[in-house]
Design an enzyme around this catalytic site. Sequence first.
Site, PDB file in Angstrom:
ATOM      1  N   ASP A 107     -34.593 -18.457  29.637  1.00 35.18           N
ATOM      2  CA  ASP A 107     -33.902 -17.623  30.625  1.00 35.18           C
ATOM      3  C   ASP A 107     -32.641 -18.336  31.102  1.00 35.18           C
ATOM      4  O   ASP A 107     -31.583 -18.197  30.504  1.00 35.18           O
ATOM      5  CB  ASP A 107     -34.890 -17.318  31.755  1.00 35.18           C
ATOM      6  CG  ASP A 107     -34.283 -16.464  32.847  1.00 35.18           C
ATOM      7  OD1 ASP A 107     -33.286 -15.787  32.579  1.00 35.18           O
ATOM      8  OD2 ASP A 107     -34.813 -16.465  33.977  1.00 35.18           O
ATOM      9  N   PHE A 156     -36.853  -8.861  33.908  1.00 36.65           N
ATOM     10  CA  PHE A 156     -38.045  -9.648  34.225  1.00 36.65           C
ATOM     11  C   PHE A 156     -39.242  -9.039  33.498  1.00 36.65           C
ATOM     12  O   PHE A 156     -39.521  -7.846  33.634  1.00 36.65           O
ATOM     13  CB  PHE A 156     -38.285  -9.680  35.738  1.00 36.65           C
ATOM     14  CG  PHE A 156     -39.333 -10.673  36.126  1.00 36.65           C
ATOM     15  CD1 PHE A 156     -39.034 -12.030  36.201  1.00 36.65           C
ATOM     16  CD2 PHE A 156     -40.634 -10.266  36.368  1.00 36.65           C
ATOM     17  CE1 PHE A 156     -40.017 -12.957  36.516  1.00 36.65           C
ATOM     18  CE2 PHE A 156     -41.619 -11.187  36.686  1.00 36.65           C
ATOM     19  CZ  PHE A 156     -41.302 -12.529  36.772  1.00 36.65           C
TER      20      PHE A 156
HETATM   21  P1  IMP Z   1     -35.565 -21.132  32.335  1.00 30.05           P
HETATM   22  O1  IMP Z   1     -35.899 -22.533  32.740  1.00 30.05           O
HETATM   23  O2  IMP Z   1     -34.765 -20.401  33.374  1.00 30.05           O
HETATM   24  O3  IMP Z   1     -35.019 -20.996  30.939  1.00 30.05           O
HETATM   25  O4  IMP Z   1     -36.884 -20.299  32.378  1.00 30.05           O
HETATM   26  C1  IMP Z   1     -37.974 -20.654  31.686  1.00 30.05           C
HETATM   27  C2  IMP Z   1     -39.236 -20.410  32.475  1.00 30.05           C
HETATM   28  O5  IMP Z   1     -39.068 -19.464  33.536  1.00 30.05           O
HETATM   29  C3  IMP Z   1     -40.236 -19.824  31.537  1.00 30.05           C
HETATM   30  O6  IMP Z   1     -41.059 -20.843  31.038  1.00 30.05           O
HETATM   31  C4  IMP Z   1     -41.001 -18.859  32.388  1.00 30.05           C
HETATM   32  O7  IMP Z   1     -42.126 -19.515  32.916  1.00 30.05           O
HETATM   33  C5  IMP Z   1     -40.104 -18.502  33.523  1.00 30.05           C
HETATM   34  N1  IMP Z   1     -39.495 -17.164  33.303  1.00 30.05           N
HETATM   35  C6  IMP Z   1     -38.233 -16.899  32.953  1.00 30.05           C
HETATM   36  N2  IMP Z   1     -38.014 -15.582  32.826  1.00 30.05           N
HETATM   37  C7  IMP Z   1     -39.191 -14.983  33.112  1.00 30.05           C
HETATM   38  C8  IMP Z   1     -39.620 -13.601  33.137  1.00 30.05           C
HETATM   39  O8  IMP Z   1     -38.886 -12.647  32.860  1.00 30.05           O
HETATM   40  N3  IMP Z   1     -40.922 -13.402  33.487  1.00 30.05           N
HETATM   41  C9  IMP Z   1     -41.781 -14.400  33.776  1.00 30.05           C
HETATM   42  N4  IMP Z   1     -41.424 -15.701  33.754  1.00 30.05           N
HETATM   43  C10 IMP Z   1     -40.136 -15.984  33.427  1.00 30.05           C
END
Ligand code: IMP
Length: 186
Positions: A107, A156
């Site tokens: 994300d 999400f």
């Molecule tokens: P990042 O560190 O922002 O890349 O996000 C990674 C972590 O955020 C993932 O391992 C998920 O646990 C959580 N995450 C990101 N997007 C979502 C979503 O749409 N739904 C649920 N969890 C999310």
Amino acid sequence: MQADIDRILITRQQIAERVRELALRITADHSPPILDAGEITIVPILTGAVIFTADLIRHMPLAMKIGLITVSSYPGAAVQSKGAQLLGRQLGDIRGRHVLVVDDILDSGGTLRMVVPLLQQYGPAGVKTCVLLRKDRPAARDVPVDYVGFDIPDQFVVGYGLDYDDYYRNLPEIVTLRPSAMGKSP
Ligand code: IMP
Ligand code: MG
């Protein structure tokens, strides 16, 4: 639970097919003679990657160990990253091993940007990354990933390991939630 689902984005059959394809590619990339030295350690990022990892590795007939790392970036009912925070690790000795980090979704990229350098410190033969989902946003595309299951819209999502406030991880599909489900517990 079912009444909270807005739309099914990826069905369980689509997930199963793609997971199998990813596993075949990863296995090919980690089989002799391509990588003749060093076994693989799979490192799921808890909690979201547990279901994906469990399905993935059962299609990978390789000698492997499993290490664990726990990162939280969406505490409680957050639907935007609050910054990746390391909560725990149980990696075993990864020196000289090929490490494959597995996460549910890419994300903001904060999680992988924190975890990969952390693992590099232990002297592995290499660190590769695998995510089931990648959101269509510039921050996510800026992070290099070796294996991606699906590119999805910047929404999400929950299910197949992904949560909202720690719920919905057990849904077999990847779904979006109705607005009414966000802000209450199922
Ligand atoms: P990042 O560190 O922002 O890349 O996000 C990674 C972590 O955020 C993932 O391992 C998920 O646990 C959580 N995450 C990101 N997007 C979502 C979503 O749409 N739904 C649920 N969890 C999310
Ligand atoms: Mg996660």
